[in-house]
Motif scaffolding. Structure first.
Motif, mmCIF file in Angstrom:
data_model
loop_
_atom_site.group_PDB
_atom_site.id
_atom_site.type_symbol
_atom_site.label_atom_id
_atom_site.label_comp_id
_atom_site.label_asym_id
_atom_site.label_seq_id
_atom_site.Cartn_x
_atom_site.Cartn_y
_atom_site.Cartn_z
ATOM 1 N N ASP A 170 3.491 1.186 -1.035
ATOM 2 C CA ASP A 170 4.481 2.019 -3.037
ATOM 3 C C ASP A 170 3.140 2.209 -3.814
ATOM 4 O O ASP A 170 3.754 3.285 -4.012
ATOM 5 N N ALA A 171 2.617 1.815 -3.416
ATOM 6 C CA ALA A 171 1.281 1.826 -4.942
ATOM 7 C C ALA A 171 0.627 3.889 -4.539
ATOM 8 O O ALA A 171 0.868 4.642 -5.540
ATOM 9 N N ALA A 172 0.917 4.207 -2.966
ATOM 10 C CA ALA A 172 0.622 5.048 -2.515
ATOM 11 C C ALA A 172 1.385 6.694 -3.347
ATOM 12 O O ALA A 172 1.282 7.464 -3.590
ATOM 13 N N ALA A 173 2.973 5.777 -2.950
ATOM 14 C CA ALA A 173 4.207 6.676 -3.846
ATOM 15 C C ALA A 173 4.071 7.202 -4.839
ATOM 16 O O ALA A 173 4.228 7.856 -5.168
ATOM 17 N N SER A 174 3.532 6.148 -5.815
ATOM 18 C CA SER A 174 3.892 5.918 -7.216
ATOM 19 C C SER A 174 2.526 6.284 -8.043
ATOM 20 O O SER A 174 2.088 6.207 -8.878
ATOM 21 N N GLY A 175 1.466 7.017 -6.457
ATOM 22 C CA GLY A 175 0.105 7.009 -7.171
ATOM 23 C C GLY A 175 -0.554 6.398 -7.743
ATOM 24 O O GLY A 175 -2.266 5.922 -8.432
ATOM 25 N N GLN A 176 -0.905 5.229 -7.832
ATOM 26 C CA GLN A 176 -1.547 3.612 -8.247
ATOM 27 C C GLN A 176 -2.260 3.592 -7.268
ATOM 28 O O GLN A 176 -2.133 3.591 -5.550
ATOM 29 N N ASP A 177 -3.447 2.088 -6.903
ATOM 30 C CA ASP A 177 -4.232 1.059 -6.303
ATOM 31 C C ASP A 177 -3.608 -0.410 -6.185
ATOM 32 O O ASP A 177 -3.664 -0.479 -7.111
ATOM 33 N N SER A 187 0.645 -0.933 -0.271
ATOM 34 C CA SER A 187 -0.140 -0.407 0.053
ATOM 35 C C SER A 187 0.913 0.987 0.206
ATOM 36 O O SER A 187 0.927 2.258 -0.485
#
Length: 261
Positions: A27-34, A25
Motif C-alpha cells: 500500500d505504501a509503495a502504491a501511494s509513494g510513501q514509506d 509495504s
C-alpha cells in the motif's frame, strides 16, 4: 488489526505480522510513501513483545530458534526437488520418443502404401499392354509374367529397374529425413522393416546404392550387416548379384561375408 490484538492482551503470530508488513509495504509503495520501519525491525519488536508476554527472558531467543527450525522444516528437500526434476525430464523424453515413434510408423505406413500402389500400377500397365497385343502375339515369358514389358534380353529388366529405383528412393528419402533430424535409430528401423517386409531383394540392393549416393554410409553398413545376417541365403545372393551388377562390388562382398559370418 494489530492494535486490536494487543488490546486483548494477545501478541499476533509471526506469520500474521509478516503478512501485515507485506500488505502495508504494498500500500505504501502504491501511494509513494514509506512504511517507516523495516521488516527486520518489526520482527524484532514482535519477538520482544512475545517474550515480554511470556515473562521469560529466554523466550525471545527460543522463539527465533523455533522460527528458524520451522523454516528449515518447511523448506523443500533438495533431494526430493532433484528427484522430481529428474522424473519430469524422463516423462518429457518419453513423450517425445513416443511422438517420434508414432511419426516413424506413419511414415512407414505411407511408404508401404506408396510401394503397393506402385506395384499395382505396374501390374496394371502390364495387363493393359497384354490386352492390346493379344495373347497370341506375346512371347511365353511375357504371358507368364505380364507385369514386365517384353523387351530384348539386354534390356529385359528396364521396367523392373525403374520400379526398384523409385521404391528405393522413396525409402531412402524417408530414412534420410529421420537421420537428418538426429533419429538414426528410427531411420534404421524403417530401413530394416521395409527391406525385409516390403521390398524385393533387387529393391533392397538399390536402397544400398541410394544410401551410398546420399552419403548415409553408416546406415548402409548397418543394413548390409543385418540383412546378410538375418535373411534367407537366396535373398542375400540376389542382393549381392544386383550390387555387383551395379558396380558396388565392395558392398556385394560385404553382404556375402555377413551371411557367412
Amino acid at each position: 488489526m494489530l492494535s486490536r490484538y494487543l488490546n486483548e492482551t494477545r501478541v499476533p503470530g509471526r506469520e500474521f505480522v509478516e503478512r501485515l508488513y507485506g500488505e502495508a509495504s504494498a500500500d505504501a509503495a502504491a501511494s509513494g510513501q514509506d512504511t517507516g520501519m523495516t521488516r527486520e525491525a518489526l520482527l524484532t519488536l514482535h519477538s520482544s513483545a512475545a517474550a515480554e508476554r511470556r515473562g521469560c527472558k529466554h523466550c525471545s531467543e527460543l522463539s527465533e530458534r523455533i522460527d528458524s527450525l520451522m523454516r528449515q522444516l518447511n523448506a523443500p528437500c533438495p533431494a526430493c526437488v532433484a528427484h522430481q526434476a529428474e522424473r519430469d525430464a524422463y516423462q518429457l523424453r518419453r513423450k517425445r520418443d513416443t511422438a517420434r515413434l508414432r511419426s516413424a510408423r506413419r511414415k512407414a505406413a505411407r511408404l508401404h502404401a506408396a510401394v503397393e500402389a506402385m506395384r499395382a500400377e505396374t501390374k496394371g500397365d502390364g495387363r493393359a499392354l497384354a490386352a492390346e497385343a493379344g495373347p497370341e502375339e506375346l512371347p511365353a515369358a511375357a504371358r507368364t509374367n505380364r507385369a514386365l514389358l517384353p523387351v530384348p534380353h539386354q534390356h529385359r529388366d528396364r521396367q523392373q529397374s525403374m520400379k526398384d529405383m523409385s521404391a528405393a528412393r522413396q525409402l531412402v528419402a524417408q530414412a534420410g529425413e529421420l537421420d537428418g533430424e538426429g533419429r538414426e535409430d528410427l531411420a534404421f528401423t524403417l530401413l530394416r522393416q521395409s527391406t525385409t517386409e516390403l521390398l524385393t531383394p533387387a529393391e533392397t540392393a538399390q536402397v544400398v546404392v541410394e544410401l551410398r549416393q546420399c552419403e548415409r554410409d553408416r546406415l548402409a553398413n548397418d543394413l548390409i550387416h543385418v540383412f546378410g545376417r538375418d535373411q534367407a541365403k537366396q535373398d542375400v545372393m540376389t542382393v549381392a548379384l544386383v550390387l555387383h551388377e551395379k558396380g558396388a562390388t565392395d558392398d556385394a562382398g560385404a553382404i556375402l561375408r555377413a551371411a557367412l559370418g
